[in-house]
Write an enzyme that holds these catalytic residues in place. Structure first.
Site, PDB file in Angstrom:
ATOM      1  N   ASP A  38       0.822  -1.221   0.000  1.00 46.25           N
ATOM      2  CA  ASP A  38       0.000   0.000   0.000  1.00 46.25           C
ATOM      3  C   ASP A  38       0.852   1.266   0.000  1.00 46.25           C
ATOM      4  O   ASP A  38       0.372   2.348   0.334  1.00 46.25           O
ATOM      5  CB  ASP A  38      -0.985  -0.022   1.180  1.00 46.25           C
ATOM      6  CG  ASP A  38      -0.252  -0.081   2.508  1.00 46.25           C
ATOM      7  OD1 ASP A  38       0.978  -0.320   2.495  1.00 46.25           O
ATOM      8  OD2 ASP A  38      -0.902   0.115   3.548  1.00 46.25           O
ATOM      9  N   HIS A 242      21.902   6.743 -20.426  1.00 44.83           N
ATOM     10  CA  HIS A 242      20.957   6.888 -19.313  1.00 44.83           C
ATOM     11  C   HIS A 242      21.380   6.073 -18.091  1.00 44.83           C
ATOM     12  O   HIS A 242      20.576   5.416 -17.445  1.00 44.83           O
ATOM     13  CB  HIS A 242      19.539   6.522 -19.766  1.00 44.83           C
ATOM     14  CG  HIS A 242      18.928   7.591 -20.620  1.00 44.83           C
ATOM     15  ND1 HIS A 242      17.793   7.400 -21.366  1.00 44.83           N
ATOM     16  CD2 HIS A 242      19.310   8.871 -20.863  1.00 44.83           C
ATOM     17  CE1 HIS A 242      17.508   8.516 -22.026  1.00 44.83           C
ATOM     18  NE2 HIS A 242      18.416   9.422 -21.740  1.00 44.83           N
ATOM     19  N   ASP A 259      24.194  14.557 -15.020  1.00 45.14           N
ATOM     20  CA  ASP A 259      23.026  15.070 -15.748  1.00 45.14           C
ATOM     21  C   ASP A 259      21.878  15.050 -14.746  1.00 45.14           C
ATOM     22  O   ASP A 259      21.354  13.986 -14.416  1.00 45.14           O
ATOM     23  CB  ASP A 259      22.742  14.164 -16.950  1.00 45.14           C
ATOM     24  CG  ASP A 259      21.570  14.659 -17.807  1.00 45.14           C
ATOM     25  OD1 ASP A 259      20.790  15.504 -17.326  1.00 45.14           O
ATOM     26  OD2 ASP A 259      21.442  14.181 -18.950  1.00 45.14           O
ATOM     27  N   ASP A 270      17.069  20.733 -16.590  1.00 45.11           N
ATOM     28  CA  ASP A 270      17.783  19.574 -17.136  1.00 45.11           C
ATOM     29  C   ASP A 270      19.180  20.050 -17.522  1.00 45.11           C
ATOM     30  O   ASP A 270      19.344  20.730 -18.542  1.00 45.11           O
ATOM     31  CB  ASP A 270      17.000  19.052 -18.356  1.00 45.11           C
ATOM     32  CG  ASP A 270      17.625  17.817 -18.978  1.00 45.11           C
ATOM     33  OD1 ASP A 270      18.606  17.293 -18.439  1.00 45.11           O
ATOM     34  OD2 ASP A 270      17.105  17.381 -20.032  1.00 45.11           O
ATOM     35  N   HIS A 349      22.810  11.055 -30.167  1.00 42.22           N
ATOM     36  CA  HIS A 349      21.504  11.638 -29.838  1.00 42.22           C
ATOM     37  C   HIS A 349      21.384  13.018 -30.473  1.00 42.22           C
ATOM     38  O   HIS A 349      22.366  13.562 -30.971  1.00 42.22           O
ATOM     39  CB  HIS A 349      21.308  11.708 -28.316  1.00 42.22           C
ATOM     40  CG  HIS A 349      22.362  12.488 -27.589  1.00 42.22           C
ATOM     41  ND1 HIS A 349      22.416  13.861 -27.590  1.00 42.22           N
ATOM     42  CD2 HIS A 349      23.413  12.082 -26.825  1.00 42.22           C
ATOM     43  CE1 HIS A 349      23.422  14.269 -26.851  1.00 42.22           C
ATOM     44  NE2 HIS A 349      24.070  13.207 -26.382  1.00 42.22           N
ATOM     45  N   HIS A 353      15.803  19.011 -26.687  1.00 44.19           N
ATOM     46  CA  HIS A 353      14.361  18.752 -26.666  1.00 44.19           C
ATOM     47  C   HIS A 353      13.686  19.926 -25.978  1.00 44.19           C
ATOM     48  O   HIS A 353      14.305  20.635 -25.190  1.00 44.19           O
ATOM     49  CB  HIS A 353      14.079  17.446 -25.910  1.00 44.19           C
ATOM     50  CG  HIS A 353      14.804  17.360 -24.582  1.00 44.19           C
ATOM     51  ND1 HIS A 353      14.299  17.916 -23.437  1.00 44.19           N
ATOM     52  CD2 HIS A 353      16.005  16.834 -24.241  1.00 44.19           C
ATOM     53  CE1 HIS A 353      15.164  17.706 -22.442  1.00 44.19           C
ATOM     54  NE2 HIS A 353      16.208  17.058 -22.903  1.00 44.19           N
ATOM     55  N   HIS A 360      11.052  16.197 -20.937  1.00 41.91           N
ATOM     56  CA  HIS A 360      10.940  16.108 -22.400  1.00 41.91           C
ATOM     57  C   HIS A 360       9.548  16.631 -22.704  1.00 41.91           C
ATOM     58  O   HIS A 360       8.565  15.892 -22.669  1.00 41.91           O
ATOM     59  CB  HIS A 360      11.124  14.664 -22.888  1.00 41.91           C
ATOM     60  CG  HIS A 360      12.532  14.169 -22.685  1.00 41.91           C
ATOM     61  ND1 HIS A 360      12.906  12.875 -22.887  1.00 41.91           N
ATOM     62  CD2 HIS A 360      13.662  14.805 -22.294  1.00 41.91           C
ATOM     63  CE1 HIS A 360      14.217  12.742 -22.622  1.00 41.91           C
ATOM     64  NE2 HIS A 360      14.685  13.902 -22.258  1.00 41.91           N
ATOM     65  N   GLU A 383      22.409  20.195 -25.685  1.00 40.74           N
ATOM     66  CA  GLU A 383      23.185  19.188 -24.974  1.00 40.74           C
ATOM     67  C   GLU A 383      23.996  18.264 -25.886  1.00 40.74           C
ATOM     68  O   GLU A 383      23.775  17.050 -25.906  1.00 40.74           O
ATOM     69  CB  GLU A 383      22.266  18.350 -24.088  1.00 40.74           C
ATOM     70  CG  GLU A 383      21.014  17.810 -24.772  1.00 40.74           C
ATOM     71  CD  GLU A 383      20.192  16.901 -23.843  1.00 40.74           C
ATOM     72  OE1 GLU A 383      20.780  15.981 -23.263  1.00 40.74           O
ATOM     73  OE2 GLU A 383      18.971  17.131 -23.719  1.00 40.74           O
ATOM     74  N   TYR A 387      30.884  10.492 -26.966  1.00 35.95           N
ATOM     75  CA  TYR A 387      31.006   9.300 -26.122  1.00 35.95           C
ATOM     76  C   TYR A 387      31.858   8.289 -26.888  1.00 35.95           C
ATOM     77  O   TYR A 387      31.437   7.802 -27.940  1.00 35.95           O
ATOM     78  CB  TYR A 387      29.625   8.712 -25.818  1.00 35.95           C
ATOM     79  CG  TYR A 387      28.614   9.788 -25.439  1.00 35.95           C
ATOM     80  CD1 TYR A 387      28.471  10.201 -24.113  1.00 35.95           C
ATOM     81  CD2 TYR A 387      27.847  10.426 -26.424  1.00 35.95           C
ATOM     82  CE1 TYR A 387      27.572  11.206 -23.777  1.00 35.95           C
ATOM     83  CE2 TYR A 387      26.965  11.437 -26.103  1.00 35.95           C
ATOM     84  CZ  TYR A 387      26.819  11.828 -24.782  1.00 35.95           C
ATOM     85  OH  TYR A 387      25.932  12.835 -24.466  1.00 35.95           O
ATOM     86  N   ARG A 405      29.288  15.344 -21.963  1.00 39.68           N
ATOM     87  CA  ARG A 405      28.081  16.049 -22.413  1.00 39.68           C
ATOM     88  C   ARG A 405      28.021  17.366 -21.650  1.00 39.68           C
ATOM     89  O   ARG A 405      28.388  17.404 -20.465  1.00 39.68           O
ATOM     90  CB  ARG A 405      26.824  15.208 -22.172  1.00 39.68           C
ATOM     91  CG  ARG A 405      25.529  15.923 -22.519  1.00 39.68           C
ATOM     92  CD  ARG A 405      24.316  14.992 -22.692  1.00 39.68           C
ATOM     93  NE  ARG A 405      23.864  14.355 -21.467  1.00 39.68           N
ATOM     94  CZ  ARG A 405      24.078  13.086 -21.171  1.00 39.68           C
ATOM     95  NH1 ARG A 405      24.726  12.307 -22.023  1.00 39.68           N
ATOM     96  NH2 ARG A 405      23.639  12.573 -20.040  1.00 39.68           N
ATOM     97  N   GLU A 407      25.117  20.404 -21.024  1.00 39.64           N
ATOM     98  CA  GLU A 407      23.695  20.670 -21.296  1.00 39.64           C
ATOM     99  C   GLU A 407      23.205  21.891 -20.526  1.00 39.64           C
ATOM    100  O   GLU A 407      23.422  22.008 -19.317  1.00 39.64           O
ATOM    101  CB  GLU A 407      22.860  19.455 -20.877  1.00 39.64           C
ATOM    102  CG  GLU A 407      21.351  19.677 -20.996  1.00 39.64           C
ATOM    103  CD  GLU A 407      20.536  18.410 -20.736  1.00 39.64           C
ATOM    104  OE1 GLU A 407      21.001  17.551 -19.969  1.00 39.64           O
ATOM    105  OE2 GLU A 407      19.437  18.309 -21.310  1.00 39.64           O
TER     106      GLU A 407
HETATM  107  N1  GLY Z   1      18.285  13.996 -18.746  1.00 43.61           N
HETATM  108  C1  GLY Z   1      17.624  13.586 -19.887  1.00 43.61           C
HETATM  109  C2  GLY Z   1      18.013  14.382 -21.031  1.00 43.61           C
HETATM  110  O1  GLY Z   1      19.023  15.048 -20.999  1.00 43.61           O
HETATM  111  O2  GLY Z   1      17.323  14.454 -21.989  1.00 43.61           O
HETATM  112 MN    MN Z   2      19.828  15.894 -19.256  1.00 42.40          MN
HETATM  113 MN    MN Z   3      18.029  16.839 -21.808  1.00 38.50          MN
END
Ligand code: GLY
Ligand code: MN
Ligand code: MN
Length: 440
Positions: A38, A242, A259, A270, A349, A353, A360, A383, A387, A405, A407
């Site tokens: 629960d 991720h 991140d 983000d 990637h 976004h 997102h 971002e 890699y 990265r 961002e």
């Molecule tokens: N943290 C997820 C992204 O950068 O899109």
């Molecule tokens: Mn991110």
């Molecule tokens: Mn992001």
């Protein structure tokens, strides 16, 4: 009348003005999610529902019925209940909700199955977000069945079902001054978290210790939860996009990629920073880092109204590909490597976004078949990353396992853009001098 609810009322008006004649829109609150037995996960309101109500309780539904004489905006919510409130906290109840949220009518959610078929009956079209929640889909179909069963006595079931998402998400894509303030605050709190983690970092600790520094800053400043699960990735882990285990040891000589962003007032941030565990970049780390930084700064520089969505991405692809060729990590002509998409071995990637209530966030990226043009009030992440897989045998060993990265969250303004997540060390010099003051 609070300005928050005044703005929300305006959003409903804008949405209703765009709905087809003689229609009804239905939006449900997020269902609670069970973690086990629960115990539930921390409740988080559905963003669409919150955008149009500001109401944070579960078990609620909003009906928008433009042109309905007895009231266009109808809310169903839980009734006040002493026993329930003793365990779970105050419930607003329909009477207070009607006044507080400035809606026309409010009813107990327990009466919803009796009342809703009557609200839908006679409308030609029903807008709702189909296919996202089986239980809600079923509920809507059941209301429809009730109306159909009365067709013989003259009931008029709706003829069309329409997706609500498109109209609503176009509104959510353009942020108001108040929304931008919340996003700015979310980014500011996250920036503090990133700086705390960077300052605390030293070889020998575990990734989760850095996560704790982030969470400390988030919670300490009024954020109830991160906007997504924080990524704290050292060494090779940075090449897993991720990675969320966050339990490896932080080793001297490794980079640390964080991140992470908090959610504040239902708005996300983000942010990613990558820095050396011991405060000093190696020559190889420096070379890769500077390519990503150059790509990120050039992409941000290009962001202004009228620019197609994919232009910052294309700029970053070009700079990253040229940089990798210059270092001998890729071989060939950059234009050819871009055409063949060979760069995707290292930059797999897209550059970013939309970000808003959801990390997102909603909103189309294309209009018909073309990338849409940026407009003031949109917020996007920028971002880029490189890699180099630890198992990539085509690359000299010294480069393998480096993941970088960078961002930031960028608001499109009338004349250009504003980086909401500014203030965290970003250049090599800034990072090294910041860490020199704190690394032991
Ligand atoms: N943290 C997820 C992204 O950068 O899109
Ligand atoms: Mn991110
Ligand atoms: Mn992001």
């Amino acid at each position: 009348m609070g300005s928050k609810y005044r703005e929300i009322k305006l959003r409903r008006k804008k949405l209703m003005a765009q709905m087809e004649p003689n229609s009804i829109a239905l939006l449900a609150a997020a269902p609670p999610r069970v973690r086990n037995s629960d115990a539930e996960y921390l409740y988080r309101q559905n963003s669409d529902f919150h955008y149009l109500t500001g109401f944070t309780e579960e078990k609620a539904l909003l009906a928008l019925i433009p042109g309905r004489k007895q009231g266009e905006v109808v809310l169903f919510c839980q009734q006040k209940d002493k026993a329930k409130e003793l365990w779970h906290g105050t419930l607003m109840g329909p009477d207070v909700a009607r006044k507080e949220l400035e809606i026309d009518d409010a009813f107990p959610v327990d009466d919803m199955d009796d009342i809703l078929p009557g609200l839908i009956e006679g409308r030609d079209r029903v807008y709702y977000s189909m296919g996202k929640d089986d239980r809600f889909d079923n509920q809507v179909m059941n209301w429809l069945k009730v109306i159909r069963s009365k067709a013989k006595i003259g009931a008029h079931p709706p003829g069309e079902f329409l997706m609500l998402d498109h109209l609503l998400h176009e509104l959510r894509l353009i942020k108001s001054t108040n929304e931008i303030k919340l996003m700015q605050q979310a980014a500011k709190i996250s920036a503090e978290g990133h700086k705390r983690a960077m300052a605390y970092c030293r070889p020998g600790i575990r990734e989760y210790e850095l996560e704790a520094e982030l969470l400390h800053a988030f919670t300490r400043n009024g954020s109830r939860a991160p906007a997504y699960t924080s990524i704290v990735a050292t060494g090779d882990n940075a090449c897993i996009l991720h990675y969320i285990e966050n339990d490896s040891e932080v080793k001297a000589g490794d980079l640390v990629l964080i991140d992470a962003g908090c959610e504040y007032g239902h708005y996300a941030s983000d942010i990613t920073r990558t820095f050396p565990a011991n405060g000093k970049f190696s020559p190889e780390q420096k070379a890769i880092y500077n390519i990503v930084l150059k790509a990120q700064l050039a992409a941000i520089e290009a962001i202004r109204p009228g620019v197609p969505w994919d232009e910052p991405h294309n700029i970053s692809v070009k700079i990253i590909t040229q940089g990798l060729v210059r270092l001998g990590i890729m071989n060939g002509r950059p234009s050819q490597l871009i055409k063949s998409e060979a760069y995707k071995d290292f930059y797999m990637h897209r550059i970013g976004h939309w970000i808003g209530m959801d990390v997102h966030d909603v909103g189309d990226y294309k209009i018909d078949d073309d990338w849409r043009l940026l407009e003031p009030g949109m917020v996007t992440t920028v971002e880029p990353g490189i890699y180099i897989s630890p198992s990539n045998k085509k690359v000299p060993k010294k480069w393998r396992g480096i993941g970088v990265r960078i961002e930031d969250d960028v608001l499109i303004t009338r004349n250009g853009n504003k980086v909401l997540s500014a203030g965290i060390p970003k250049t090599i010099q800034e990072i090294e001098s910041f860490m020199a003051q704190t690394v032991h």
